[in-house]
Design a protein around this motif. Structure first.
Motif, PDB file in Angstrom:
ATOM      1  N   THR A  84     -26.899 -21.560 -21.706  1.00 20.53           N
ATOM      2  CA  THR A  84     -25.719 -21.800 -20.870  1.00 20.53           C
ATOM      3  C   THR A  84     -24.550 -22.279 -21.729  1.00 20.53           C
ATOM      4  O   THR A  84     -24.712 -22.673 -22.889  1.00 20.53           O
TER       5      THR A  84
ATOM      6  N   ASP B 214     -21.625 -22.881 -26.198  1.00 24.14           N
ATOM      7  CA  ASP B 214     -22.925 -23.044 -25.537  1.00 24.14           C
ATOM      8  C   ASP B 214     -23.390 -24.498 -25.552  1.00 24.14           C
ATOM      9  O   ASP B 214     -22.684 -25.393 -26.031  1.00 24.14           O
ATOM     10  N   GLN B 215     -24.607 -24.734 -25.022  1.00 22.93           N
ATOM     11  CA  GLN B 215     -25.104 -26.102 -24.849  1.00 22.93           C
ATOM     12  C   GLN B 215     -25.312 -26.839 -26.158  1.00 22.93           C
ATOM     13  O   GLN B 215     -25.431 -28.067 -26.179  1.00 22.93           O
TER      14      GLN B 215
ATOM     15  N   GLU C 161     -18.711 -22.892 -16.023  1.00 19.62           N
ATOM     16  CA  GLU C 161     -20.030 -22.959 -16.643  1.00 19.62           C
ATOM     17  C   GLU C 161     -20.814 -21.705 -16.260  1.00 19.62           C
ATOM     18  O   GLU C 161     -20.899 -21.344 -15.072  1.00 19.62           O
TER      19      GLU C 161
END
Length: 459
Positions: free
Chosen positions: A292, A311-312, A330
């Motif tokens: 994500t 990204d994360q 998101e």
């Protein structure tokens, strides 16, 4: 089976102390459109000049149709060249420019008339036969140069960035004409360019070059979809390149998430580089993927939106999509298994060393290397050299020497293992060597990467 027309064996070219081509091996088939693609200074034009006879290799052999042609004069080779600057004669009209080579060969006048008009028809300039050169557009002059080259019916045509001086729209139009011409003539084309789009559009085979070496050979589709090195992935189109692991056959991991892929034969948990083209990422609901991120920026590029996602793990990934998305949204990211490319990490020789005076670093009594480092004498360092940057040469011209203890085939190259005193060094080279052979070894000083151990640990 296709016939080999050009066979380049262990070609090296030096200009003074500068090596432009290193252990260059390449076969080009009859009736093939081959593009030499790479950045400026990678050796493309030098190689073309040697095939045409305008320059000679320092070492190695060039075969044409099975015959050695190193010492054959350019005018005696069945090869013609179209240069970036077309070198047309301004005092001659179109017909006489095209007829020039035929007149030198003392071709009968009636035959010249037919051959010239046929060549002009091939490039759609038959109605311009009596025009002056300076009255023609750049694209028309390029076609005259092509007609002058093909009228002699060469077996091989060399093209050195012939479209570079033209505007973008004209270049795009002429790409397709050149490819159609090559097919209809049945002549082998070797085309030099640094334009990736030209290479992918026209070629049967693309040869990616950098620093005088071949990095990859293949069809345009294979080069684009299956790059074998970071350089190729970055040079051909846009790429997301991230560090990853092969968990097992057909399963890789990157950004902390496991994905199915189509690769086998890696060691379990082997560290690799993962390549994903921007158009191959799919944006989904953030709950539909373990990978994500948040949309950080975006630009509209006509056919697609280019969206940059953090990204994360804080890594920026680029996605091309026809759908627009709001900033700060998101999202989740997925990718189909066949769109994940897994690349082996480049081989690296790593040593402990001590800095000497004048920028030299001592690995052992048998291995002392020149570097560009300005670290103080006596500093303990880590020395890294990519295997592709270890060059093998005559002992008398080398930095140090060793004995070959093992050889392993790897893609386009052989990994050659060499014992140097108590140390080992590995060279990735396309030249065939033998176990037990004594060889000289040298490394360009800019390729010797020196770091103090604390810096290395923080990388």
């Amino acid at each position: 089976m296709a016939k080999v027309l050009i066979d380049l064996k262990n070609i090296c070219k030096n200009f003074g102390e500068t090596e432009v081509l290193h252990d260059f091996n390449l076969q080009i088939m009859e009736n093939e459109f081959v593009t030499l693609l790479g950045p400026s200074g990678c050796g493309k034009t030098t190689l073309l000049r040697m095939i045409g006879g305008f320059d000679s290799p320092s070492y190695g052999e060039i075969y044409f149709d099975g015959k050695l042609i190193n010492d054959v004069e350019p005018n005696e080779r069945p090869i013609n060249t179209v240069f970036q600057r077309y070198a047309l004669f301004p005092h001659l009209n179109v017909f006489d420019n095209v007829a020039f080579g035929l007149k030198i060969k003392k071709t009968p006048k009636e035959e010249i008339q037919k051959l010239v008009m046929d060549a002009l028809k091939q490039v759609h300039l038959e109605e311009y036969y009596d025009r002056k050169i300076d009255s023609l557009s750049g694209g028309q002059q390029q076609r005259v140069a092509m007609a002058r080259a093909i009228v002699l019916k060469p077996k091989l045509l060399l093209l050195d960035e012939p479209l570079a001086a033209l505007d973008r729209k004209l270049r795009q139009d002429l790409r397709y004409e050149l490819k159609d011409m090559q097919r209809s003539l049945g002549i082998t084309f070797i085309y030099v360019t640094h334009d990736q789009e030209e290479a992918l559009t026209m070629s049967d085979t693309v040869v990616i070059m950098n620093e005088g070496r071949i990095l990859q050979i293949g069809s345009p589709e294979m080069i684009y979809n299956e790059p074998e090195t970071r350089f190729v992935a970055n040079f051909i189109g846009e790429s997301n390149i991230v560090e990853g692991k092969m968990i097992k056959d057909n399963v890789c991991m990157f950004e902390g998430v496991q994905f199915p892929c189509t690769y086998k034969g890696f060691s379990k948990n082997e560290e690799v580089d993962i390549v994903i083209r921007p158009e191959d990422f799919l944006i989904v609901n953030k709950n539909e993927s373990k990978l994500t991120g948040k949309i950080d920026s975006k630009t509209f590029q006509g056919a697609v939106h280019e969206i940059n996602i953090i990204d994360q793990n804080g890594v920026e990934l680029t996605v091309h999509t026809t759908k627009d998305y709001p900033l700060e949204m998101e999202v989740g990211l997925t990718v189909d298994p066949e769109n994940i490319t897994v690349m082996k990490k480049p081989g690296v020789n790593t040593y402990s060393g001590v800095m000497q005076e004048d920028g030299y670093v001592k690995v052992s009594d048998d291995m002392i290397l020149e570097t560009e480092s300005e670290l103080e004498e006596g500093t303990e360092v880590v020395v890294r050299i990519l295997t592709q940057d270890v060059l093998l040469d005559d002992i008398d011209e080398s930095d140090f020497e060793g004995t070959i203890t093992d050889i392993k085939k790897r893609d386009l190259y052989y990994d050659v293992y060499i014992k140097v005193g108590e140390n080992k060094i590995v060279s990735s080279t396309s030249k065939v060597h033998k176990v037990g052979e004594e060889t000289g070894i040298w490394v360009k000083k800019e390729k010797v990467i020196v770091s103090v151990e604390e810096d290395l640990e923080n990388e």
